[in-house]
Enzyme design. Structure first.
Site, PDB file in Angstrom:
ATOM      1  N   ARG A  98     -49.379  55.016 -10.240  1.00 50.85           N
ATOM      2  CA  ARG A  98     -49.812  55.787 -10.931  1.00 50.85           C
ATOM      3  C   ARG A  98     -50.036  56.971 -10.314  1.00 50.85           C
ATOM      4  O   ARG A  98     -50.498  57.059  -9.219  1.00 50.85           O
ATOM      5  CB  ARG A  98     -51.162  55.125 -11.377  1.00 50.85           C
ATOM      6  CG  ARG A  98     -52.476  56.328 -12.056  1.00 50.85           C
ATOM      7  CD  ARG A  98     -51.984  56.499 -13.580  1.00 50.85           C
ATOM      8  NE  ARG A  98     -52.964  57.302 -13.654  1.00 50.85           N
ATOM      9  CZ  ARG A  98     -54.329  57.323 -14.387  1.00 50.85           C
ATOM     10  NH1 ARG A  98     -54.474  55.874 -14.472  1.00 50.85           N
ATOM     11  NH2 ARG A  98     -54.847  58.129 -14.893  1.00 50.85           N
ATOM     12  N   ARG A 108     -48.769  58.433 -18.037  1.00 59.04           N
ATOM     13  CA  ARG A 108     -49.006  57.641 -16.915  1.00 59.04           C
ATOM     14  C   ARG A 108     -48.412  56.197 -16.999  1.00 59.04           C
ATOM     15  O   ARG A 108     -48.082  55.603 -18.193  1.00 59.04           O
ATOM     16  CB  ARG A 108     -50.440  57.268 -16.767  1.00 59.04           C
ATOM     17  CG  ARG A 108     -51.185  56.664 -17.950  1.00 59.04           C
ATOM     18  CD  ARG A 108     -51.493  57.596 -19.160  1.00 59.04           C
ATOM     19  NE  ARG A 108     -52.395  58.806 -18.707  1.00 59.04           N
ATOM     20  CZ  ARG A 108     -53.668  58.780 -18.507  1.00 59.04           C
ATOM     21  NH1 ARG A 108     -54.359  57.545 -18.853  1.00 59.04           N
ATOM     22  NH2 ARG A 108     -54.235  59.891 -18.216  1.00 59.04           N
ATOM     23  N   ASP A 111     -52.776  53.144 -17.084  1.00 55.59           N
ATOM     24  CA  ASP A 111     -54.294  53.465 -16.966  1.00 55.59           C
ATOM     25  C   ASP A 111     -54.977  52.208 -17.268  1.00 55.59           C
ATOM     26  O   ASP A 111     -54.744  51.498 -18.237  1.00 55.59           O
ATOM     27  CB  ASP A 111     -54.417  54.565 -18.020  1.00 55.59           C
ATOM     28  CG  ASP A 111     -55.723  55.110 -17.990  1.00 55.59           C
ATOM     29  OD1 ASP A 111     -56.460  55.214 -16.798  1.00 55.59           O
ATOM     30  OD2 ASP A 111     -56.370  55.432 -19.057  1.00 55.59           O
ATOM     31  N   ASP A 113     -59.114  51.149 -17.979  1.00 55.14           N
ATOM     32  CA  ASP A 113     -60.514  51.605 -18.032  1.00 55.14           C
ATOM     33  C   ASP A 113     -61.074  50.564 -18.155  1.00 55.14           C
ATOM     34  O   ASP A 113     -60.978  49.567 -18.880  1.00 55.14           O
ATOM     35  CB  ASP A 113     -60.377  52.754 -19.191  1.00 55.14           C
ATOM     36  CG  ASP A 113     -59.639  53.933 -19.211  1.00 55.14           C
ATOM     37  OD1 ASP A 113     -59.474  54.433 -17.892  1.00 55.14           O
ATOM     38  OD2 ASP A 113     -59.401  54.414 -20.280  1.00 55.14           O
TER      39      ASP A 113
HETATM   40  P1  ATP Z   1     -60.187  59.070 -19.883  1.00 56.13           P
HETATM   41  O1  ATP Z   1     -61.508  58.555 -18.837  1.00 56.13           O
HETATM   42  O2  ATP Z   1     -60.589  60.067 -20.846  1.00 56.13           O
HETATM   43  O3  ATP Z   1     -59.658  57.740 -20.784  1.00 56.13           O
HETATM   44  P2  ATP Z   1     -58.247  58.944 -17.926  1.00 56.13           P
HETATM   45  O4  ATP Z   1     -58.554  57.466 -17.965  1.00 56.13           O
HETATM   46  O5  ATP Z   1     -56.704  59.592 -17.979  1.00 56.13           O
HETATM   47  O6  ATP Z   1     -59.252  59.867 -19.087  1.00 56.13           O
HETATM   48  P3  ATP Z   1     -58.576  58.880 -15.003  1.00 56.13           P
HETATM   49  O7  ATP Z   1     -57.998  60.193 -14.572  1.00 56.13           O
HETATM   50  O8  ATP Z   1     -57.853  57.656 -15.253  1.00 56.13           O
HETATM   51  O9  ATP Z   1     -59.015  59.639 -16.542  1.00 56.13           O
HETATM   52  O10 ATP Z   1     -60.169  58.724 -14.673  1.00 56.13           O
HETATM   53  C1  ATP Z   1     -60.808  59.768 -14.119  1.00 56.13           C
HETATM   54  C2  ATP Z   1     -62.006  59.099 -13.550  1.00 56.13           C
HETATM   55  O11 ATP Z   1     -63.194  58.573 -14.441  1.00 56.13           O
HETATM   56  C3  ATP Z   1     -61.972  58.062 -12.421  1.00 56.13           C
HETATM   57  O12 ATP Z   1     -61.718  58.285 -11.105  1.00 56.13           O
HETATM   58  C4  ATP Z   1     -63.203  57.233 -12.446  1.00 56.13           C
HETATM   59  O13 ATP Z   1     -63.960  57.421 -11.282  1.00 56.13           O
HETATM   60  C5  ATP Z   1     -63.844  57.618 -13.763  1.00 56.13           C
HETATM   61  N1  ATP Z   1     -64.485  56.725 -14.661  1.00 56.13           N
HETATM   62  C6  ATP Z   1     -65.721  56.897 -15.106  1.00 56.13           C
HETATM   63  N2  ATP Z   1     -65.992  55.996 -16.034  1.00 56.13           N
HETATM   64  C7  ATP Z   1     -64.727  55.107 -15.815  1.00 56.13           C
HETATM   65  C8  ATP Z   1     -64.721  53.836 -16.578  1.00 56.13           C
HETATM   66  N3  ATP Z   1     -65.400  53.552 -17.458  1.00 56.13           N
HETATM   67  N4  ATP Z   1     -63.367  53.201 -16.453  1.00 56.13           N
HETATM   68  C9  ATP Z   1     -62.565  53.785 -15.455  1.00 56.13           C
HETATM   69  N5  ATP Z   1     -62.763  54.773 -14.979  1.00 56.13           N
HETATM   70  C10 ATP Z   1     -63.875  55.596 -14.876  1.00 56.13           C
HETATM   71 CA    CA Z   2     -58.135  56.382 -20.024  1.00 48.49          CA
HETATM   72 CA    CA Z   3     -58.491  55.872 -16.375  1.00 56.51          CA
END
Ligand code: ATP
Ligand code: CA
Ligand code: CA
Length: 188
Positions: A98, A108, A111, A113
């Site tokens: 990633r 990506r 990902d 979450d």
């Molecule tokens: P989105 O969060 O809108 O889906 P994204 O997944 O592309 O966007 P990332 O770049 O993967 O965003 O993550 C950015 C930051 O979000 C991570 O470094 C993490 O610390 C934070 N974060 C906050 N809450 C969560 C969560 N519930 N799950 C995963 N990451 C989280």
């Molecule tokens: Ca996401």
């Molecule tokens: Ca994420």
């Protein structure tokens, strides 16, 4: 810090066993490979009551000009803190190449979450649980409903089955289940 009614501002270190729900998404080939490897890594780390939703092909969120995504959810039972879980998923993402792009919502390989951790509510700088945008994303809610049709969002107190109906047309990604036996082999 004043406490908001019904919410916990902190991450819980020792919150006891609860079911956590994660969302996986990939839009770089081979998408199935990235999804499956992530699922295997999560299962190896925490096999307790591990379940996998159907896998969906979805249009990029908010009409972004990108390739279609694969999305699914997994759930398992665990006693780990949110930060420990976040650390683990970031490690799995890194192991699968990633790239952390400067651009938000860039393409990506994988990902992962955190959508829900039982009924926990976590609002700390690195982590928001439930995921801040879960109620607006059909590509989260559709596979969540495969795992638990009666799940209630602890923040909004609404059934996910109600939340998905309220998503406006212009933010829908129209998830379509794909036939894949491999992703669900770990169901128990
Ligand atoms: P989105 O969060 O809108 O889906 P994204 O997944 O592309 O966007 P990332 O770049 O993967 O965003 O993550 C950015 C930051 O979000 C991570 O470094 C993490 O610390 C934070 N974060 C906050 N809450 C969560 C969560 N519930 N799950 C995963 N990451 C989280
Ligand atoms: Ca996401
Ligand atoms: Ca994420």
């Amino acid at each position: 810090m004043p406490k908001t009614k019904g919410t916990s501002q902190k991450d819980k270190r020792d919150s006891g066993l609860r079911t956590v729900y994660l969302a996986l998404g990939s839009n770089i080939p081979p998408r199935k490979y990235y999804m499956l490897e992530s699922i295997k890594a999560l299962h190896k780390w925490n096999p307790d009551r591990f379940r996998v939703s159907k896998c969906y092909v979805t249009r990029p969120y908010m009409g972004l000009d990108q390739a279609a995504y694969f999305n699914c959810c997994v759930s398992f039972q665990t006693g780990v803190s949110g930060i420990e879980l976040l650390h683990t998923i970031k490690q799995i993402e890194d192991n699968l190449g990633r790239k952390r792009e400067a651009v938000k919502w860039g393409v990506r390989s994988i990902d992962i979450d955190i959508l829900f951790m039982g009924s926990d509510i976590i609002d700390i700088p690195d982590l928001t649980v439930p995921h801040y945008d879960v109620s607006n994303r059909d590509f989260f809610l559709m596979p969540m409903l495969d795992l638990d049709k009666t799940f209630v969002n602890p923040r909004t107190k609404m059934l996910l089955s109600e939340e998905i109906e309220k998503i406006p047309q212009n933010s829908r990604t129209y998830p379509k289940a794909i036939r894949t036996t491999k992703l669900c082999e770990l169901n128990n």
